[in-house]
Design a protein around this motif. Structure first.
Motif, PDB file in Angstrom:
ATOM      1  N   UNK A 144       0.850  -1.193   0.000  1.00 32.21           N
ATOM      2  CA  UNK A 144       0.000   0.000   0.000  1.00 32.21           C
ATOM      3  C   UNK A 144       0.887   1.244   0.000  1.00 32.21           C
ATOM      4  N   UNK A 145       0.264   2.378  -0.260  1.00 30.88           N
ATOM      5  CA  UNK A 145       0.985   3.647  -0.295  1.00 30.88           C
ATOM      6  C   UNK A 145       1.491   3.991   1.098  1.00 30.88           C
ATOM      7  N   UNK A 146       2.738   4.365   1.186  1.00 24.49           N
ATOM      8  CA  UNK A 146       3.332   4.750   2.468  1.00 24.49           C
ATOM      9  C   UNK A 146       2.579   5.952   3.036  1.00 24.49           C
ATOM     10  N   UNK A 147       2.392   5.999   4.364  1.00 26.15           N
ATOM     11  CA  UNK A 147       1.645   7.099   4.974  1.00 26.15           C
ATOM     12  C   UNK A 147       2.278   8.478   4.751  1.00 26.15           C
ATOM     13  N   UNK A 148       3.546   8.531   4.402  1.00 28.84           N
ATOM     14  CA  UNK A 148       4.189   9.828   4.171  1.00 28.84           C
ATOM     15  C   UNK A 148       3.830  10.411   2.805  1.00 28.84           C
ATOM     16  N   UNK A 149       3.149   9.615   1.975  1.00 28.04           N
ATOM     17  CA  UNK A 149       2.756  10.065   0.640  1.00 28.04           C
ATOM     18  C   UNK A 149       1.251  10.258   0.573  1.00 28.04           C
ATOM     19  N   UNK A 150       0.815  11.232  -0.219  1.00 33.75           N
ATOM     20  CA  UNK A 150      -0.608  11.482  -0.402  1.00 33.75           C
ATOM     21  C   UNK A 150      -0.948  11.395  -1.880  1.00 33.75           C
ATOM     22  N   UNK A 151      -1.927  10.573  -2.206  1.00 32.17           N
ATOM     23  CA  UNK A 151      -2.382  10.448  -3.590  1.00 32.17           C
ATOM     24  C   UNK A 151      -3.308  11.616  -3.911  1.00 32.17           C
ATOM     25  N   UNK A 152      -3.110  12.207  -5.093  1.00 28.34           N
ATOM     26  CA  UNK A 152      -3.943  13.314  -5.558  1.00 28.34           C
ATOM     27  C   UNK A 152      -4.780  12.817  -6.728  1.00 28.34           C
ATOM     28  N   UNK A 153      -6.057  13.144  -6.695  1.00 27.62           N
ATOM     29  CA  UNK A 153      -6.962  12.761  -7.772  1.00 27.62           C
ATOM     30  C   UNK A 153      -8.007  13.850  -7.965  1.00 27.62           C
ATOM     31  N   UNK A 154      -8.345  14.134  -9.214  1.00 31.33           N
ATOM     32  CA  UNK A 154      -9.390  15.114  -9.507  1.00 31.33           C
ATOM     33  C   UNK A 154     -10.183  14.667 -10.724  1.00 31.33           C
ATOM     34  N   UNK A 155     -11.474  14.939 -10.716  1.00 32.26           N
ATOM     35  CA  UNK A 155     -12.315  14.644 -11.875  1.00 32.26           C
ATOM     36  C   UNK A 155     -12.184  15.731 -12.937  1.00 32.26           C
ATOM     37  N   UNK A 156     -11.448  16.804 -12.632  1.00 30.27           N
ATOM     38  CA  UNK A 156     -11.230  17.885 -13.598  1.00 30.27           C
ATOM     39  C   UNK A 156     -10.151  17.542 -14.618  1.00 30.27           C
ATOM     40  N   UNK A 157      -9.543  16.376 -14.480  1.00 29.70           N
ATOM     41  CA  UNK A 157      -8.570  15.853 -15.442  1.00 29.70           C
ATOM     42  C   UNK A 157      -8.892  14.383 -15.641  1.00 29.70           C
ATOM     43  N   UNK A 158      -8.479  13.812 -16.777  1.00 30.39           N
ATOM     44  CA  UNK A 158      -8.769  12.394 -17.003  1.00 30.39           C
ATOM     45  C   UNK A 158      -8.145  11.515 -15.931  1.00 30.39           C
ATOM     46  N   UNK A 159      -8.826  10.463 -15.576  1.00 35.13           N
ATOM     47  CA  UNK A 159      -8.290   9.513 -14.612  1.00 35.13           C
ATOM     48  C   UNK A 159      -7.097   8.776 -15.189  1.00 35.13           C
TER      49      UNK A 159
END
Length: 130
Positions: free
Chosen positions: A2-17
């Protein structure tokens, strides 16, 4: 894994997935790493046609992800522009310069054999979060 807790995934519907096993962007410390943005219209899911339109859409998508990550275009530190054809450099450069205005981040531009979905341009960046 899984993603390390020190990293944050960024996601937006304003750009293609993401179209693969990656994130639109990742925050790591004071930096935002934005994946390559290709010229897909996030509303229609279609690739726009022509190098001018593709460059403008790729930059719109990049800006949307940068903003969603808590940064802004003026804090972009480095970009990498991938071109299908280096003969498009002057055209892409003009649209890129207009988008960034007086801000001039470090940049590499390379010609590649092929890009995802056979687009003509793909742009990624690293931005500061400070």
């Amino acid at each position: 894994m899984s993603t390390h807790p020190s990293l944050t995934i960024v996601s937006t519907s304003d750009a293609p997935g993401a179209i693969g096993p990656y994130s639109q962007a990742i925050k790591a410390g004071d930096l935002l790493f934005v994946s390559g943005c290709i010229p897909i219209d996030p509303k229609s899911g279609e690739i726009v046609e022509g190098i001018e339109e593709q460059t403008a859409q790729a930059l719109k998508n990049l800006i949307a992800v940068v903003n969603a990550g808590g940064s802004e275009l003026g804090k972009v530190v480095k970009t990498t522009v991938f071109l299908k054809n280096m003969n498009d450099f002057v055209t892409v450069n003009g649209i890129y310069a207009a988008a960034f205005g007086s801000h001039k981040p470090a940049r590499s531009t390379v010609e590649v054999a092929r890009l995802p979905r056979d687009v003509l341009v793909d742009i990624e960046c690293i931005a500061s979060l400070k």
